[in-house]
Design an enzyme around this catalytic site. Structure first.
Site, PDB file in Angstrom:
ATOM      1  N   HIS A 311      47.155 -18.410 -16.087  1.00  0.00           N
ATOM      2  CA  HIS A 311      45.903 -17.719 -16.403  1.00  0.00           C
ATOM      3  C   HIS A 311      45.759 -17.667 -17.916  1.00  0.00           C
ATOM      4  O   HIS A 311      46.755 -17.544 -18.634  1.00  0.00           O
ATOM      5  CB  HIS A 311      45.925 -16.288 -15.837  1.00  0.00           C
ATOM      6  N   ASP A 369      43.897 -16.558  -7.084  1.00  0.00           N
ATOM      7  CA  ASP A 369      43.495 -17.644  -6.178  1.00  0.00           C
ATOM      8  C   ASP A 369      44.638 -18.103  -5.286  1.00  0.00           C
ATOM      9  O   ASP A 369      44.419 -18.756  -4.267  1.00  0.00           O
ATOM     10  CB  ASP A 369      42.996 -18.821  -7.011  1.00  0.00           C
TER      11      ASP A 369
HETATM   12  C1  SDX Z   1      40.398 -17.881 -12.502  1.00  0.00           C
HETATM   13  O1  SDX Z   1      39.298 -16.320 -17.024  1.00  0.00           O
HETATM   14  C2  SDX Z   1      39.388 -15.655 -15.951  1.00  0.00           C
HETATM   15  O2  SDX Z   1      39.473 -14.481 -15.931  1.00  0.00           O
HETATM   16  C3  SDX Z   1      39.348 -16.489 -14.665  1.00  0.00           C
HETATM   17  C4  SDX Z   1      39.549 -15.724 -13.388  1.00  0.00           C
HETATM   18  C5  SDX Z   1      38.396 -14.782 -13.143  1.00  0.00           C
HETATM   19  O3  SDX Z   1      38.605 -13.806 -12.399  1.00  0.00           O
HETATM   20  O4  SDX Z   1      37.277 -15.047 -13.633  1.00  0.00           O
HETATM   21  O5  SDX Z   1      40.751 -14.997 -13.431  1.00  0.00           O
HETATM   22  C6  SDX Z   1      39.596 -16.655 -12.189  1.00  0.00           C
HETATM   23  O6  SDX Z   1      39.820 -18.848 -12.943  1.00  0.00           O
HETATM   24  C7  SDX Z   1      41.898 -17.857 -12.323  1.00  0.00           C
HETATM   25  C8  SDX Z   1      42.589 -19.199 -12.810  1.00  0.00           C
HETATM   26  C9  SDX Z   1      42.465 -20.199 -11.658  1.00  0.00           C
HETATM   27  N1  SDX Z   1      42.864 -21.558 -12.102  1.00  0.00           N
HETATM   28  C10 SDX Z   1      43.972 -22.153 -11.611  1.00  0.00           C
HETATM   29  O7  SDX Z   1      44.776 -21.609 -10.840  1.00  0.00           O
HETATM   30  C11 SDX Z   1      44.111 -23.605 -12.039  1.00  0.00           C
HETATM   31  C12 SDX Z   1      45.553 -23.852 -12.490  1.00  0.00           C
HETATM   32  N2  SDX Z   1      45.719 -23.079 -13.740  1.00  0.00           N
HETATM   33  C13 SDX Z   1      45.566 -23.859 -14.983  1.00  0.00           C
HETATM   34  O8  SDX Z   1      44.521 -24.787 -14.929  1.00  0.00           O
HETATM   35  C14 SDX Z   1      45.615 -22.948 -16.226  1.00  0.00           C
HETATM   36  O9  SDX Z   1      46.643 -22.082 -16.044  1.00  0.00           O
HETATM   37  C15 SDX Z   1      44.387 -22.153 -16.622  1.00  0.00           C
HETATM   38  C16 SDX Z   1      43.172 -23.017 -16.794  1.00  0.00           C
HETATM   39  C17 SDX Z   1      44.084 -21.107 -15.609  1.00  0.00           C
HETATM   40  C18 SDX Z   1      44.712 -21.468 -17.969  1.00  0.00           C
HETATM   41  O10 SDX Z   1      44.882 -22.466 -18.875  1.00  0.00           O
HETATM   42  P1  SDX Z   1      45.131 -22.102 -20.458  1.00  0.00           P
HETATM   43  O11 SDX Z   1      45.213 -20.667 -20.714  1.00  0.00           O
HETATM   44  O12 SDX Z   1      44.128 -22.873 -21.241  1.00  0.00           O
HETATM   45  O13 SDX Z   1      46.580 -22.568 -20.670  1.00  0.00           O
HETATM   46  P2  SDX Z   1      46.959 -24.055 -20.933  1.00  0.00           P
HETATM   47  O14 SDX Z   1      46.142 -24.954 -20.044  1.00  0.00           O
HETATM   48  O15 SDX Z   1      46.928 -24.276 -22.384  1.00  0.00           O
HETATM   49  O16 SDX Z   1      48.445 -24.079 -20.373  1.00  0.00           O
HETATM   50  C19 SDX Z   1      49.494 -23.563 -21.184  1.00  0.00           C
HETATM   51  C20 SDX Z   1      50.685 -24.385 -20.784  1.00  0.00           C
HETATM   52  C21 SDX Z   1      50.412 -25.886 -20.868  1.00  0.00           C
HETATM   53  O17 SDX Z   1      51.635 -26.518 -21.181  1.00  0.00           O
HETATM   54  P3  SDX Z   1      51.854 -26.953 -22.767  1.00  0.00           P
HETATM   55  O18 SDX Z   1      50.630 -27.774 -23.160  1.00  0.00           O
HETATM   56  O19 SDX Z   1      51.921 -25.645 -23.532  1.00  0.00           O
HETATM   57  O20 SDX Z   1      53.109 -27.737 -22.753  1.00  0.00           O
HETATM   58  O21 SDX Z   1      51.035 -24.132 -19.393  1.00  0.00           O
HETATM   59  C22 SDX Z   1      50.883 -25.312 -18.628  1.00  0.00           C
HETATM   60  C23 SDX Z   1      50.044 -26.289 -19.456  1.00  0.00           C
HETATM   61  O22 SDX Z   1      50.404 -27.638 -19.163  1.00  0.00           O
HETATM   62  N3  SDX Z   1      50.196 -24.920 -17.405  1.00  0.00           N
HETATM   63  C24 SDX Z   1      50.525 -25.311 -16.188  1.00  0.00           C
HETATM   64  C25 SDX Z   1      49.627 -24.640 -15.333  1.00  0.00           C
HETATM   65  N4  SDX Z   1      48.798 -23.895 -16.049  1.00  0.00           N
HETATM   66  C26 SDX Z   1      49.132 -24.074 -17.351  1.00  0.00           C
HETATM   67  N5  SDX Z   1      51.478 -26.159 -15.726  1.00  0.00           N
HETATM   68  C27 SDX Z   1      51.546 -26.329 -14.389  1.00  0.00           C
HETATM   69  N6  SDX Z   1      50.728 -25.728 -13.489  1.00  0.00           N
HETATM   70  C28 SDX Z   1      49.768 -24.861 -13.939  1.00  0.00           C
HETATM   71  N7  SDX Z   1      48.969 -24.249 -13.057  1.00  0.00           N
END
Ligand code: SDX
Length: 435
Positions: A311, A369
């Site tokens: 998140h 989710d």
């Molecule tokens: C919702 O914003 C809100 O409040 C949203 C929400 C709401 O109520 O409105 O809470 C609802 O959207 C919840 C989130 C649902 N999405 C997912 O479950 C999709 C999977 N999650 C990822 O796509 C990700 O975690 C995000 C998009 C939710 C957050 O991404 P960020 O904060 O931009 O973090 P990032 O992508 O920069 O990730 C940080 C690190 C990265 O590694 P590095 O580049 O630092 O090496 O963590 C890794 C990412 O590769 N990473 C994951 C991961 N999520 C982040 N690795 C594996 N699996 C994952 N799910």
């Protein structure tokens, strides 16, 4: 920065021999903000923050999240208490007006929402234009956007009375439109709302009743549905809420703004994650295959991510996920699916992720989710309906944030700037001289 120090009253930016001082504004709780509104006018520079990871786009009194402590407050009330003791329409009133309603206020609000649940009969013909196999989110984006064609008597955003009517209409009609989107894609007749049912029961009946027999409400499922709506109602300036605010800042009518929010929510990184999480659990299929997928999630060269984990704000457990997990068990016990194989995969995946160094270091915990998909599937919804239900619940949050923006005297059209790294000025070349 040492959080124990008293909050600073100002901040100084030094660029070369230029010093620029600006006020620091404290919040009631949570991080203070450095007010950079005059930065460009006084220094000729922009700040750069793609994804707005460190940028407050507005001042708000509605929802507060503490990602490190796993705290979520609606108008100061903890989500755990609202989910346990309240109901969704009471939460709608709280988000819209800032206080929990008195008994009389609640009765009046419930009555007004109830008597707006029907949609214009022409909407049924509007639906006929969609293919039967259309994704319900495509149908919802289209039908909500079309509401301004049916209710143009509540599109003047300068008129508080029209803003109120439009808000009530959207909160009231979203369940009806969501159920119509579901029924249309499964080829069943639309079911009209019934005014003697509560909000969640009315919605479940519109989804699962058929004209051939009486619908028997299930109180456990209705309570679970109502709680799921509460958990998804609002969440600060997430992507879809920011979309609604930006659309609203241009003066677009509220129906168009909500349609824009629905379109943004559809993305798999945002509200589409519940559908994507369930598809992922189905693809993993068996606990023996989890290590292969965890390995892929860690692989920088593999775009695969564990849907339902991570998140932008919660860097510890999403407080909604805990309540969602409890609701999931209640529903599975009621339906008799407590040995649902998908839940087995989900539980083992959660266990591994909570103990794996990579996920601990990246602070990737199950988000709301992760469990909502399993719960909604057990309730009889197809995966394509999951984000529709999220949009239904989030409509009140979008409306409350839109209302707050419209009523904010300092609000102006949102118009971010950019860091330009394209070509410098150059003259047109006739085609004969191009290589
Ligand atoms: C919702 O914003 C809100 O409040 C949203 C929400 C709401 O109520 O409105 O809470 C609802 O959207 C919840 C989130 C649902 N999405 C997912 O479950 C999709 C999977 N999650 C990822 O796509 C990700 O975690 C995000 C998009 C939710 C957050 O991404 P960020 O904060 O931009 O973090 P990032 O992508 O920069 O990730 C940080 C690190 C990265 O590694 P590095 O580049 O630092 O090496 O963590 C890794 C990412 O590769 N990473 C994951 C991961 N999520 C982040 N690795 C594996 N699996 C994952 N799910």
């Amino acid at each position: 920065m040492d959080a124990k120090q008293p909050p600073a009253k100002s901040a100084t930016l030094t660029v070369g021999n230029q010093k620029w001082e600006t006020p620091v504004r404290p919040g009631t709780i949570g991080p203070s903000v450095v007010d950079i509104a005059k930065l460009y006018g006084e220094t000729g520079m922009f700040t750069y923050d793609p994804g707005f990871t460190s940028t407050a786009s507005c001042e708000s009194k509605i929802t507060y999240i503490d990602g490190d402590e796993g705290i979520l407050l609606y108008r100061g009330y903890p989500i755990e208490q609202l989910a346990e003791h309240g109901d969704f329409l009471e939460t709608c009133y709280l988000l819209l007006y800032g206080e929990l309603p008195t008994s009389a206020q609640k009765s009046d609000f419930v009555h007004r929402v109830t008597y707006h649940t029907m949609v214009h009969e022409q909407m049924s013909r509007f639906f006929q234009g969609f293919r039967r196999d259309a994704h319900p989110m495509a149908v919802l984006v289209g039908s909500v956007g079309a509401l301004s064609a049916f209710y143009h008597d509540s599109t003047d955003i300068a008129d508080p009375q029209q803003r109120l009517i439009a808000s009530l209409r959207m909160i009231a009609k979203m369940p009806t439109l969501a159920a119509m989107a579901f029924k249309y894609t499964i080829g069943q007749p639309f079911i009209y709302p019934k005014n003697d049912l509560d909000y969640a029961t009315n919605f479940l009946r519109m989804c699962f009743a058929v004209p051939c027999e009486d619908y028997k409400p299930n109180q456990v499922l209705a309570r679970a549905m109502d709680r799921i709506f509460i958990l998804h109602a609002d969440h600060e300036q997430n992507a879809s809420t920011s979309t609604v605010r930006l659309a609203g800042s241009s003066g677009a009518n509220p129906f168009a703004c909500i349609a824009a929010g629905i379109a943004c929510l559809w993305g798999p990184a945002h509200g589409g994650a519940n559908e994507a999480a369930l598809k992922m659990l189905g693809e993993i299929g068996h606990v023996d295959r989890i290590p292969e997928y965890v390995k892929r999630a860690k692989d920088k060269n593999d775009p695969f991510r564990l849907m339902g984990f991570g998140h932008r704000v919660y860097k510890h457990y999403d407080p909604r996920a805990k309540i969602m997990q409890k609701t999931c068990y209640e529903v599975l016990n009621e339906i008799g699916h407590k040995d649902d194989p998908l839940l087995g995969v989900a539980m083992e995946l959660e266990r591994i992720a909570l103990h794996d160094e990579y996920f601990i270091e990246k602070k990737l915990y199950p988000n709301i989710d992760f469990y909502s998909g399993i719960t909604l599937k057990a309730m009889g919804f197809p995966t394509a309906m999951f984000t529709v239900l999220f949009a239904l619940a989030r409509t009140v949050g979008w409306i409350a944030q839109w209302k707050e923006m419209i009523e904010d005297p300092s609000q102006k059209i949102g118009r971010p700037r950019q860091l330009y790294t394209g070509a410098a000025r150059r003259d047109y070349q006739p085609i004969s001289r191009r290589k």
